[in-house]
Write an enzyme that holds these catalytic residues in place. Structure first.
Site, short mmCIF file in Angstrom:
data_model
loop_
_atom_site.label_atom_id
_atom_site.label_comp_id
_atom_site.label_asym_id
_atom_site.label_seq_id
_atom_site.Cartn_x
_atom_site.Cartn_y
_atom_site.Cartn_z
N PRO A 1 0.85 -1.20 0.00
CA PRO A 1 0.00 0.00 0.00
C PRO A 1 0.88 1.24 0.00
CG PRO A 1 -0.54 -1.46 1.85
CD PRO A 1 0.68 -2.00 1.20
N HIS A 2 0.47 2.27 -0.73
CA HIS A 2 1.31 3.46 -0.84
C HIS A 2 0.48 4.69 -1.17
CE1 HIS A 2 1.08 1.55 -4.80
NE2 HIS A 2 1.09 2.77 -5.28
N ALA A 3 1.09 5.85 -0.89
CA ALA A 3 0.42 7.12 -1.18
C ALA A 3 1.45 8.24 -1.31
CB ALA A 3 -0.56 7.46 -0.07
#
Length: 145
Positions: free
Chosen positions: A55-57
């Site tokens: 997961p990344h942002a």
């Protein structure tokens, strides 16, 4: 790093990862980070399959790249392309302007977690300290370049 995180759902895993990421920022914005990770998941699962998710942002909530890692007690449904339970989750948050760096770090992480022996080594760690050591024993200095 958390070894044997007691999470039973994708939502709870993202909440825990957001909490961990928020602790590394100047302002504790756990809910905002959770929203960012959730919005990214709506575009498509960040699961790589084989029990791994990244997961990344990108956000203005941090000034440098921040990563956190959890290994769940039991694999969870993370909308994996191979429909296998996910137990290794590395969450990444980078500054908004880190466009190229973001992609390079993700590619490096994907390559690292593509190593079956490395993943098995992480899965056999007994505690947070051991898991951290095994995770960081890999040469990750090239991930941000």
């Amino acid at each position: 790093v958390i070894c044997n995180a007691d999470v039973v759902s994708k939502k709870r895993a993202l909440e825990l990862l957001a909490d961990l990421l928020a602790r590394k920022t100047e302002a504790d914005k756990s809910f905002d980070i959770f929203q960012l990770l959730t919005e990214r998941e709506k575009l498509g699962s960040t699961s790589l399959g084989h029990g791994i998710a990244l997961p990344h942002a990108r956000t203005d909530l941090c000034k440098q790249a921040i990563g956190v890692f959890i290994r769940t007690k039991k694999g969870i449904d993370f909308d994996s392309p191979d429909h296998e339970p996910t137990d290794l989750l590395f969450a990444l948050m980078v500054p908004e302007h880190y466009t190229d760096e973001h992609l390079n770090i993700l590619a490096g992480l994907a390559g690292m977690f593509n190593d079956e022996n490395f993943c098995q080594n992480l899965r056999s760690a007994d505690n947070d300290t051991e898991l951290f050591h095994r995770l960081t024993s890999r040469d990750v200095s090239s991930l941000a370049s």
